[in-house]
Design an enzyme around this catalytic site. Structure first.
Site, PDB file in Angstrom:
ATOM      1  N   HIS A  46     -35.421 -62.723 -39.818  1.00  0.00           N
ATOM      2  CA  HIS A  46     -36.516 -63.639 -39.528  1.00  0.00           C
ATOM      3  C   HIS A  46     -36.070 -64.884 -38.771  1.00  0.00           C
ATOM      4  CE1 HIS A  46     -39.540 -61.455 -41.693  1.00  0.00           C
ATOM      5  NE2 HIS A  46     -38.843 -61.454 -42.808  1.00  0.00           N
ATOM      6  N   ARG A  71     -28.172 -61.395 -43.244  1.00  0.00           N
ATOM      7  CA  ARG A  71     -29.309 -60.500 -43.463  1.00  0.00           C
ATOM      8  C   ARG A  71     -29.712 -59.869 -42.134  1.00  0.00           C
ATOM      9  NH1 ARG A  71     -35.006 -61.961 -46.349  1.00  0.00           N
ATOM     10  NH2 ARG A  71     -35.186 -63.485 -44.663  1.00  0.00           N
ATOM     11  N   GLU A 144     -38.070 -54.971 -51.587  1.00  0.00           N
ATOM     12  CA  GLU A 144     -39.105 -55.985 -51.384  1.00  0.00           C
ATOM     13  C   GLU A 144     -40.453 -55.384 -51.033  1.00  0.00           C
ATOM     14  OE1 GLU A 144     -37.961 -58.512 -48.117  1.00  0.00           O
ATOM     15  OE2 GLU A 144     -36.788 -56.919 -47.183  1.00  0.00           O
ATOM     16  N   ASP A 170     -42.359 -60.639 -49.762  1.00  0.00           N
ATOM     17  CA  ASP A 170     -42.810 -59.347 -49.248  1.00  0.00           C
ATOM     18  C   ASP A 170     -43.215 -58.414 -50.376  1.00  0.00           C
ATOM     19  OD1 ASP A 170     -42.842 -59.308 -46.403  1.00  0.00           O
ATOM     20  OD2 ASP A 170     -40.668 -59.454 -46.402  1.00  0.00           O
TER      21      ASP A 170
END
Length: 251
Positions: A46, A71, A144, A170
């Site tokens: 993200h 990540r 998630e 999420d």
């Protein structure tokens, strides 16, 4: 073989506390390190980070005691290999919903015959021995989604995983709830607890995105061991607001 900083922290501390980096910054990772955080996470899913950004920031942390994870949005072998070659202690793979996907993530961190990672060491300080380079890597599968929740036991049974990392926002959305209710909606909090139990039963580290120190403390009491407290933007916003309130005398 020499353990990574993340492996050392997990082996010696009941909880490890993390900060999160979402954009290129020379100061953010070092600020978390100097504040005493155990690890810094770099968000290539993200965040606004390229491979080059991550490599440069990892190098800047070489002479600190802080551990590092990155990540990534999926289990593609090439980007996983690049951040590991750049020196990351571990990877957190987002949106894992099946044991097969978790297995692909593990394979991307292992050299043949155990996996499909391509050999390309970049960091002189880490050496060139494939066994050493492979042994220092930690792999976390993010659960998630409701689908991932349903497959939690199968995911946790995948050999080579270090831990499971919960994405509460999420997870809440996939279960039909607003992400802001991740900590108050019983269906979601029960799901978070179920994922932690599945990780514990498999002997894996249970990690999670907390979003605040208060929530991090609660999650630690519930058995989570790897807990991300805040991003650099959250930390900056909180500090900036506090300084302004002090200066103006406003609550």
């Amino acid at each position: 073989m020499t353990a990574s900083r993340l492996q050392q922290a997990l082996a010696t501390k009941p909880q490890v506390w993390g900060g999160w980096i979402t954009g290129p910054t020379a100061l953010g990772p070092e600020a978390f390190a100097c504040a005493g955080y155990d690890y810094v996470g770099f968000d290539v899913q993200h965040g606004y980070l390229s491979d080059v950004d991550v490599a440069v920031m990892l190098r800047r942390l070489q002479h600190t005691a802080v551990a590092t994870v990155v990540r990534l949005p999926g289990a593609d072998a090439a980007p996983i290999g690049r951040v590991l070659d750049a020196g990351a202690d571990g990877v957190v793979i987002a949106m894992v919903e099946t044991a097969e996907q978790a297995g692909q993530a593990v394979a991307a961190t292992r050299y043949a015959p155990d996996g499909i990672r391509s050999y390309g060491p970049l960091r002189a300080d880490l050496g060139v021995d494939p066994d050493v380079l492979q042994s220092r890597v930690s792999v976390f599968a993010m659960i998630e989604t409701a689908r991932g929740l349903a497959a939690a036991d199968e995911i946790c049974a995948v050999p080579g995983l270090t831990g499971i990392y919960v994405g509460p926002a999420d997870l809440a959305i996939s279960m039909g709830h607003h992400p802001a209710r991740a900590w108050t909606q019983p269906e979601v909090t029960d799901a978070v607890a179920a994922i932690r139990r599945a990780a514990a039963a498999a002997g894996l580290v249970a990690g999670i995105h907390a979003g605040s120190g208060d929530q991090g403390r609660v999650l630690a009491h519930k058995g989570f061991r790897m807990i991300t407290l805040a991003s650099e933007t959250q930390a900056l916003s909180r500090g900036a607001a506090a300084h302004l309130a002090e200066a103006t005398g406003t609550p």
